[in-house]
Design an enzyme around this catalytic site. Structure first.
Site, short mmCIF file in Angstrom:
data_model
loop_
_atom_site.label_atom_id
_atom_site.label_comp_id
_atom_site.label_asym_id
_atom_site.label_seq_id
_atom_site.Cartn_x
_atom_site.Cartn_y
_atom_site.Cartn_z
N TRP A 101 0.83 -1.21 0.00
CA TRP A 101 0.00 0.00 0.00
C TRP A 101 0.85 1.25 0.00
O TRP A 101 0.54 2.23 -0.69
CB TRP A 101 -0.99 -0.01 1.17
CG TRP A 101 -1.99 -1.13 1.06
CD1 TRP A 101 -2.16 -2.16 1.92
CD2 TRP A 101 -2.94 -1.33 -0.01
NE1 TRP A 101 -3.16 -2.98 1.47
CE2 TRP A 101 -3.66 -2.51 0.30
CE3 TRP A 101 -3.26 -0.63 -1.18
CZ2 TRP A 101 -4.67 -3.01 -0.53
CZ3 TRP A 101 -4.27 -1.13 -2.00
CH2 TRP A 101 -4.96 -2.29 -1.66
N ASP A 171 -1.56 6.43 6.49
CA ASP A 171 -2.67 5.55 6.09
C ASP A 171 -2.88 4.58 7.24
O ASP A 171 -2.01 3.76 7.54
CB ASP A 171 -2.26 4.82 4.81
CG ASP A 171 -3.27 3.75 4.37
OD1 ASP A 171 -4.27 3.54 5.09
OD2 ASP A 171 -3.04 3.14 3.31
N LYS A 195 -12.03 -1.83 6.64
CA LYS A 195 -11.19 -2.78 7.36
C LYS A 195 -11.67 -2.89 8.80
O LYS A 195 -11.96 -3.96 9.28
CB LYS A 195 -9.72 -2.33 7.33
CG LYS A 195 -9.17 -2.06 5.93
CD LYS A 195 -9.01 -3.32 5.11
CE LYS A 195 -8.89 -3.06 3.61
NZ LYS A 195 -7.69 -2.43 3.16
C1 LIG Z 1 -7.18 -1.94 1.91
C2 LIG Z 1 -6.13 -0.91 2.05
C3 LIG Z 1 -6.00 0.13 1.11
C4 LIG Z 1 -6.86 0.24 -0.12
O1 LIG Z 1 -8.15 0.56 0.23
P1 LIG Z 1 -9.26 0.89 -0.86
O2 LIG Z 1 -10.33 1.50 -0.04
O3 LIG Z 1 -9.64 -0.41 -1.49
O4 LIG Z 1 -8.68 1.82 -1.85
C5 LIG Z 1 -5.04 1.08 1.35
N1 LIG Z 1 -4.24 1.03 2.43
C6 LIG Z 1 -4.34 0.04 3.33
C7 LIG Z 1 -3.43 0.03 4.51
C8 LIG Z 1 -5.29 -0.96 3.18
O5 LIG Z 1 -5.38 -1.94 4.09
#
Ligand SMILES: *Cc1c(COP(=O)(O)O)cnc(C)c1O
Length: 360
Positions: A101, A171, A195
């Site tokens: 990511w 993030d 998540k």
């Molecule tokens: C799942 C995830 C993403 C991507 O998320 P989307 O909403 O599908 O774009 C980005 N960063 C992390 C840490 C993730 O777990």
């Protein structure tokens, strides 16, 4: 009705109490005679939903007044572009690459400016967090970027990097609300909610006010400008209303559980059951450095691809879903987010013990 133990990395398990409440309100939300899905986002009822959601999140995370909370769309991935478009005043940023990511975010940012990858753990398949106490932070960097919990690899920053005064952007998609955080140490905290918080379709951005300006990169769309959404209180256009409603319910659920300190305690207790088992197992082993282990995503392997596949299949038959590791790493991964009950992890470990005995 029967529910499985769902170890999916995302979209992921939600609290049953929340799902039941939402079901009960499906046809008639609090006497409005309609579902939240059918309601104007300008209605009084929805205004209350989004205001309460923000207020509860502020309380949970103890968000200082000089930060805005934005409920946006486009997933976490859209932030990979939105962040540089809004923050790259000098046209440069530093990225710490600890997984897929962060790697994707860095690559996307390269479209908008100079990206310096000041640390990486790719040399060992992202199985650790590099020492970030004294990194060569760039003089002209507009921000330093991290992915705080690496969903795919199962590592987590236990200490934030020393950014040497630069704005930290994180993030937190897969560790959002899993433990208390000091918001004031970040410029931006953001995450897709699918998540650990709610349904896919909502991304929450917590951003310090001085980072919200009209001075964005030329050509930045109105919809990708933080100021647009900050000025309109996340109601510039139709927001992901039903998703925000569910997030709001999860915030109330978290408050009822005792808040983030209580969640941290629960998450530590839960993860310990699984890690302790992995550490003494003769068949299964964890794949990351112990000091960097995530409380949320726990990858493990047997070392034999066929046996891994057999485990995933038999686990599914026994009611343990989505244990297959990410396609880029193989093996298994148990995501044990806030809503995964302690009993679910205990049951999984019991199942693993049995599998171990049968497959020595
Ligand atoms: C799942 C995830 C993403 C991507 O998320 P989307 O909403 O599908 O774009 C980005 N960063 C992390 C840490 C993730 O777990």
């Amino acid at each position: 009705m029967s529910r499985v133990y769902n170890f999916s990395a995302g979209p992921a398990v939600l609290p049953e109490e929340v799902l039941k409440e939402a079901a009960a309100e499906m046809m008639d939300y609090k006497g409005t005679g309609m579902s939240v899905m059918e309601m104007s986002h300008r209605s009084k009822a929805f205004e209350e939903i989004i205001t309460d959601a923000e207020q509860d999140l502020r309380e949970l995370m103890n968000i200082p007044d000089n930060y805005k909370v934005l409920f946006l769309q486009g997933g976490a991935s859209q932030q990979f572009a939105m962040i540089p478009m809004n923050l790259m005043k000098n046209g440069a940023a530093d990225y710490i690459v600890t997984g897929q990511w962060a790697k994707k975010a860095a690559k996307e940012a390269e479209k908008y400016g100079k990206v310096n990858r000041i640390a990486s753990s790719e040399d060992k398949t992202f199985s650790y967090i590099p020492d970030c106490s004294d990194l060569p932070v760039s003089e002209d960097a507009d921000y330093v970027y991290i992915c705080e919990n690496n969903t795919i690899y199962g590592t987590k920053f236990k200490e934030l990097p020393n950014t040497k005064g630069k704005t930290l952007v994180a993030d937190v998609s897969s560790c959002f609300l899993s433990e208390p955080v000091d918001v004031s140490r970040y410029g931006i905290i953001y995450g897709g909610v699918q998540k650990n918080i709610g349904p896919a379709g909502v991304v929450i951005v917590i951003i310090r006010e001085d980072l919200i300006t009209e001075d964005v990169l030329p050509g930045t769309p109105t919809m990708l400008t933080y100021k647009t959404h900050a000025d309109a209180k996340s109601l510039y256009n139709t927001p992901p209303a039903y998703g925000i409603y569910i997030c709001g319910k999860v915030f109330k659920w978290l408050k009822a559980q005792g808040g983030l300190a209580a969640m941290k305690e629960r998450n530590e207790k839960k993860a310990k059951v699984l890690y302790d088992f992995l550490d003494q197992s003769s068949l299964f082993k964890g794949t990351v450095e112990k000091k960097d282990r995530s409380l949320m995503n726990v990858p493990f392997v047997t070392g034999d691809g066929d046996l891994d596949a057999k485990f995933v299949k038999e686990a599914k038959e026994a009611g343990f879903e989505n244990l297959k590791g990410h396609r880029s790493v193989g093996g298994m991964r148990a995501s044990i987010y806030n809503a995964m009950p302690y009993e679910g992890v205990v049951a999984l470990v019991e199942f693993m013990k049995k599998f171990e005995e049968e497959n020595q």
